[in-house]
Scaffold this motif. Structure first.
Motif: not given
Lengths: 384, 384
Positions: A282, A340, A342, B25-26, B28-29, B286-287, B290-291, B294
């Motif tokens: 980031e 963020t 991870h 980004d999925t 990452k979460f 925030t990309s 990702e947004q 969210r």
């Protein structure tokens, strides 16, 4: 061999969280990836083109896997180095090299390497067996306190212990080890150096590490380190010298101590993306993972300076909880500015297991530090 | 249903480049993902937990896929909306909603929606058949020049044409269409609005788009737009009103014209991550991906301001080349400061096909713009 060609294959030894983050950046460049790991539940199982099951310490598993790829890299040091050596002879590009890994895998050999290359590190003695330490103490060859380190297979604070009395030696592994002078220090610092095969070199900014007092795991990584410029310059210079001494290709994370006199002493190195560089995702112009790919594919290296200040908080399993993981209050921390999470995707938590990390970025580093403490107080990795 | 629970599944309709970046980004979460796409070579085939083959316009394919997930989103608008409507009734959370998609899929209906909701857009007339346009011209109900737009299935500049004489109508699709007043404008702008189910709303900064004069595809996206603050404010306000009018959940990209009088007119919207938001990956806190996650998972939204200035250049297939793709001079652009290529992984190029994009970031936007032009001049998407 050029990775943009249609039949290029990148191999990664290890399918854990570092491999997972590395795979993310391979997607951006559309690199064909093969991963070898012993666990069918490895985080890298998805997002790689090919996932192979096999023991990283097994000669045949590593050799047979490596024969299928053009460039081979690692996300963990404990792999079969003999297989890598054979692969190198047979034309596979192996980064880090088998020679570098052999040096790094054994902490005694690693320390001798620093001495041989006139690189600053704390004084130490090598012992073939733990019992030899006791002999050295009794005949006056070694004095308390000192730092005991297992020569092999230590990680995340395992394999390291401060020894102040004879009883501190009880229960330690019996094998090869070193006893290092306990040097009082102001800060633990780290610098990640990137070097590609063409010899182009760049360093990420010096980071400062705060350790959890009990678990001996990094609690906060702060980028940039809040130290004087001349100390930062000295740390960068040492890191560059280490990378050059190894003739290294890829990332080399150099962990160092800043002594009370502002000397820099090398603690240890990791020849791969590293926990001390997660905030680069980031905070930096180029993430450490993208930079590792650029380096091992012999591409031009990216900018390593920071867009904003960054702090990394490790998410480790809370004490007293073992089982199916729950990230308590994760939604609360996601409300905080520039936060963020991870999540590495491990299904089971246990005390101090690395389950993820959280990055906090802000144009003002002290504000990021304030938020990081809030994050630390709020989120808890527990079990169902 | 909470995505942090162990049996949560996110479904994505469409497995193209937007889906691929969303999947990143999925990871990452650690979100469990299922993707439906008609092509066995879809970029999303790896990095999703489950990849399902099926036609996005087929009721049964979409319905049967959707029944297996908790939240369903899209990366392309042309999907079977009847199936989504049934799924909504049966308790699946569908974002964007079937109603929003129905409105957006047909440009005539979309334009009427703006009129009904007192949202600013260029004057237009709707025609059931192309032949009705000719009738309107001959009886004086429509004057040259105007913009013809197919009501359905237009994308990337297809389905849009400026009509200055009768002969410009030749060869156009015969079906439903609109004729829009050709409004002279200073700039094409876009604002991406994020809104979660709880109603929390955030806008990314206004971006400015420069189009390729022939291909009618975006050539540069510039963030932030180099416009007066009061115009930016007006554009943001319009975008927020559109998102609210749709009662939208997820990202809504609102493309707008800034007229000679600094009025803002809505051009069209996309209810998903969008080409005008790719620079958020490198430039924003925030990309957009990702947004979007969210928002559709009803998590708190992230910061939408920029760390640095960002420019996005589309990588489209060069004219005269069809076949196995080569990214000529990609290593040269990777030497330039703050340049990150994103390769979508399509194996075949053809003229104007979107093959990737390049982001250029810099603390100084005009320097980023200079580098972007270098990038544009240097890299070429050709075939073997």
């Amino acid at each position: 061999m050029n990775y943009f060609s249609s039949n290029f294959k990148l191999g990664i030894l290890g399918g854990g969280q570092l491999g997972k983050m590395l795979l993310n950046d391979t997607r951006k460049f559309d690199i064909y990836t093969c991963v070898l790991d012993a666990s069918d539940e490895a985080p890298c199982k998805i997002a790689s083109n090919e996932f192979h099951l096999g023991d990283l310490m097994d000669y045949n598993a590593v050799y047979n896997f490596g024969k299928q790829v053009d460039v081979l890299t690692i996300e963990i040091e404990n792999v079969n180095v003999d297989a890598l050596e054979t692969l190198e002879k047979e034309g596979v590009k192996v980064y880090p090299s088998s020679q570098t890994l052999r040096t790094i895998q054994n902490k005694a050999v690693q320390k001798l390497f620093y001495v041989d290359n006139h690189l600053p590190t704390a004084p130490f003695s090598r012992f073939a067996y733990l019992s030899e330490i006791e002999d050295a103490i009794s005949n006056g060859g070694l004095e308390f306190p000192f730092v005991w380190k297992a020569a092999q297979f230590g990680y995340d604070g395992n394999g390291v212990k401060v020894v102040r009395t004879l009883s501190d030696l009880e229960g330690l592994p019996k094998g090869e080890c070193i006893a290092e002078t306990l040097v009082p220090f102001k800060n633990e610092l780290a610098v990640i150096v990137a070097r590609n095969a063409a010899g182009e070199t760049k360093t990420f900014p010096v980071v400062e590490m705060e350790f959890h007092p009990e678990a001996n795991q990094v609690e906060y990584v702060i980028c940039p380190a809040r130290i004087d410029d001349h100390v930062a310059k000295k740390a960068e210079d040492v890191a560059l010298k280490v990378s050059k001494a190894f003739n290294h290709v890829g990332l080399l994370a150099v962990e160092m101590f800043q002594t009370k006199n502002d000397d820099i002493l090398i603690n240890e190195v990791a020849p791969r993306p590293h926990n001390s560089g997660h905030q680069t995702i980031e905070a930096s112009y180029t993430s450490q993972f993208e930079q590792h790919l650029r380096a091992i594919l012999n591409l031009p290296l990216g900018r390593t300076d920071s867009k904003v200040g960054g702090i990394m908080v490790n998410l480790v399993g809370a004490e007293g909880y073992t089982g199916n993981v729950i990230y308590q209050n994760i939604e609360t921390i996601m409300k905080m500015d520039g936060v963020t999470p991870h999540i590495y995707g491990k299904k089971q938590t246990r005390p101090f297991r690395k389950m993820g990390h959280v990055t906090i970025v802000n144009e003002d580093l002290s504000e990021a530090r304030r938020v990081a403490e809030e994050v630390k107080k709020t989120i808890k990795v527990i079990s169902e």
